[in-house]
Design a protein around this motif. Structure first.
Motif, short mmCIF file in Angstrom:
data_model
loop_
_atom_site.label_atom_id
_atom_site.label_comp_id
_atom_site.label_asym_id
_atom_site.label_seq_id
_atom_site.Cartn_x
_atom_site.Cartn_y
_atom_site.Cartn_z
N LYS A 72 0.79 -1.23 0.01
CA LYS A 72 0.04 -0.08 0.12
C LYS A 72 0.86 1.19 0.10
O LYS A 72 1.80 1.42 -0.80
N ASN A 73 0.64 2.18 0.81
CA ASN A 73 1.58 3.40 1.09
C ASN A 73 2.70 3.27 1.64
O ASN A 73 3.53 4.18 1.92
N LEU A 74 3.14 2.12 2.10
CA LEU A 74 4.08 1.94 2.87
C LEU A 74 5.47 1.38 2.42
O LEU A 74 5.24 0.41 1.45
N MET A 234 1.33 5.77 13.32
CA MET A 234 1.78 4.43 12.85
C MET A 234 1.58 4.23 11.36
O MET A 234 0.58 4.51 10.94
N ASP A 235 2.68 3.86 10.85
CA ASP A 235 2.91 3.38 9.18
C ASP A 235 1.89 2.19 9.04
O ASP A 235 1.59 1.74 7.84
N THR A 236 1.79 1.33 10.16
CA THR A 236 1.08 0.11 9.81
C THR A 236 0.79 -0.60 11.23
O THR A 236 1.13 -0.02 12.42
N VAL A 237 -0.21 -1.33 11.51
CA VAL A 237 -0.48 -1.99 12.60
C VAL A 237 -0.20 -3.62 12.18
O VAL A 237 -0.52 -3.87 11.36
N GLU A 238 0.15 -4.49 13.24
CA GLU A 238 0.02 -5.88 13.15
C GLU A 238 -0.80 -6.41 14.23
O GLU A 238 -0.53 -6.22 15.48
N PRO A 286 -7.28 3.55 5.09
CA PRO A 286 -7.19 2.54 4.43
C PRO A 286 -5.99 2.66 3.40
O PRO A 286 -5.78 1.54 2.68
N ALA A 287 -5.29 3.66 3.53
CA ALA A 287 -4.16 3.56 2.59
C ALA A 287 -2.99 3.07 3.34
O ALA A 287 -1.92 2.75 2.39
N LYS A 288 -3.03 2.64 4.41
CA LYS A 288 -1.97 2.15 5.15
C LYS A 288 -1.97 0.48 5.15
O LYS A 288 -3.28 0.08 5.28
N PRO A 289 -0.95 -0.49 5.20
CA PRO A 289 -1.00 -1.70 5.07
C PRO A 289 -1.55 -2.51 6.47
O PRO A 289 -1.24 -1.56 7.73
N ALA A 320 -7.78 -14.43 5.91
CA ALA A 320 -7.08 -13.39 6.33
C ALA A 320 -6.85 -12.33 5.25
O ALA A 320 -6.91 -11.00 5.34
N LYS A 321 -6.10 -12.72 4.17
CA LYS A 321 -5.91 -12.06 2.92
C LYS A 321 -7.16 -11.43 2.30
O LYS A 321 -7.20 -10.27 1.98
N ASP A 322 -8.16 -11.97 2.29
CA ASP A 322 -9.37 -11.77 1.62
C ASP A 322 -10.11 -10.50 2.58
O ASP A 322 -10.92 -10.03 2.24
N ALA A 323 -10.00 -10.72 3.93
CA ALA A 323 -10.52 -9.94 4.80
C ALA A 323 -9.85 -8.67 4.83
O ALA A 323 -10.32 -7.41 5.60
N GLY A 324 -8.54 -8.64 4.18
CA GLY A 324 -7.92 -7.12 4.32
C GLY A 324 -6.27 -7.24 4.62
O GLY A 324 -5.85 -6.07 4.72
N VAL A 325 -5.76 -8.30 5.22
CA VAL A 325 -4.61 -8.31 5.55
C VAL A 325 -3.74 -8.12 4.65
O VAL A 325 -3.75 -8.84 3.32
N ASP A 326 -2.67 -7.26 4.57
CA ASP A 326 -1.86 -7.13 3.52
C ASP A 326 -0.48 -7.81 3.64
O ASP A 326 0.32 -7.90 2.55
#
Length: 424
Positions: A72-74, A234-238, A286-289, A320-326
């Protein structure tokens, strides 16, 4: 990039910290002055030119470990990730000067991405009373202070959103005497199933079973934490779905004996995780992974019991991928004291490799006793992973990323204040 920086937001952070009583006096602009590097530490170019067949000189390809990675934007300047590591150095969940120095040093020394430790979305979701939290807005200024420093180095930072589940309210691994008995919450340790049969071991608490309404409340808490992480920059969350904490508790039939829609089949056991992912995705930029940490196995293959194992992990990773995990970060174990883990160099790489192969299009982070640049590069060259995470290696050598670059023949960039280290 300018040669110096003073982010005006530090004044707002100082005011907020002062108002909340977390510092004794307001800090001033000169206290936040430092030299901003012209390029991010950890970026680099090949150190040596190579001769081509016609005799002309050409730069060799940059090792994969030091090629940029984008989700994404990261965009990371290299593929070296600092894995989340619990520090047990917070009180009431607040990040402090310790975290600023601890996390900031990894960015200053060239890590492509720094992931902050498991940070609880509920107070009762902390592993111990010394663990970091993101369960109230008061936590945001302290988080932002760390984020702003990492960004000023040219680095990137994310935070692990976590709930400890049945492993909560434990003693810190070091200096447990710092916290009195009143700072624990032994009667509020929760899991998908409860009672003495679901106690991790005799050093942990007996969990009680979450009601369906409480499950919904925890899901909302993950979403609220994602909002706070975004406000902190934060640039992302895990999302933490590994190591025997709450999401892993739901995924595994060892710890999930529910008979409602959150238990039974793999689809039902994964429901809580997928609803958490959906809530985080709805509440994070939504722009962040979004990353997901997943234990690919309960590591009880030596026993004749049903468990969460790699074949189920492949299916869950696809969902998880289908649900939005990048990006998915593959680990193992932690859910039962019955586990048998064979520690050896790169002992978890085969799990990452399997998921990368069977869930195309989902970038994978491999972790687990990866201690050198050559080892990390070989994992990437073999197609076993897209990113490499290290934890203990960074504790032993905070310069792990820079050392890996030198080992691989990369003319790696240092922070300007550390330029002399290039010649040591």
């Amino acid at each position: 990039m300018p040669a110096t920086q003073h982010d005006q937001s530090v004044d707002a952070v100082a005011d907020a910290l002062l108002n909340k009583g977390h510092i004794s006096e307001k800090t001033f602009p000169q206290e936040h002055f430092h030299i901003v590097p012209p390029v991010a530490p950890g970026s680099g170019t090949p150190a040596v030119a190579a001769a081509t067949a016609d005799g002309t000189a050409a730069a060799p390809a940059l090792p994969l470990l030091f090629q940029p990675f984008t989700a994404k934007n990261l965009t990371l300047v290299n593929r070296v990730v600092v894995a989340p590591m619990c520090m047990y150095s917070s009180k009431d969940g607040f990040m402090t000067d310790y975290h600023l120095v601890h996390l900031g040093s990894f960015a200053l020394h060239g890590a492509g991405l720094v992931l902050a430790e498991a940070t609880a979305v509920e107070a009762r979701g902390r592993i111990s009373p010394g663990c970091a939290g993101i369960y109230k807005d008061d936590h945001i200024p302290g988080l932002k202070r760390v984020v702003d420093f990492v960004h000023s180095t040219g680095g990137k930072i994310g935070i692990q959103l976590a709930h400890a589940g049945r492993k909560a309210s434990s003693q810190p691994f070091h200096t447990p005497e710092v916290f009195g008995p009143e700072e624990y919450w032994n009667d509020q340790v929760v899991g998908p199933s409860g009672g003495p049969d679901f106690q991790w071991d005799d050093k942990h608490r007996i969990p009680r079973e979450l009601s369906v309404q409480e499950i919904q409340d925890v899901i909302k808490a993950f979403g609220a934490a994602a909002v706070r992480a975004d406000k902190a920059g934060m640039d992302t969350v895990e999302i933490h779905g590994a190591h025997g904490y709450l999401i892993h508790n739901f995924l595994s039939p060892i710890t999930n004996h529910r008979t409602d829609k959150y238990g039974g089949s793999l689809e039902n056991r994964a429901r809580f995780m997928l609803e958490v992912i959906d809530e985080v995705r709805k509440n994070f930029n939504p722009a962040k992974p979004i990353f997901l940490r997943l234990s690919a196995s309960d590591c009880v293959e030596h026993l004749d019991i049903t468990s969460f194992e790699i074949n189920q992990a492949v299916q869950v990773s696809q969902w998880a991928k289908d649900a939005g995990v990048d990006v998915i970060h593959i680990s193992s174990g932690g859910n039962t004291a019955l586990q048998k883990v064979s520690y050896s160099p790169g002992y978890q790489v085969h799990y990452a490799s399997r998921i990368r192969k069977d869930v195309p299009g989902l970038p994978v982070v491999s972790v687990g006793s990866i201690t050198s640049g050559k080892q990390a590069e070989e994992i990437l060259q073999n197609g076993d992973a897209d990113l490499i995470a290290a934890a203990r290696a960074f504790l032993k050598h905070p310069t792990f990323a820079l050392d890996a670059g030198r080992e691989l023949g990369v003319n790696v960039n240092y922070a300007p204040q550390y330029f002399a280290a290039r010649y040591a």
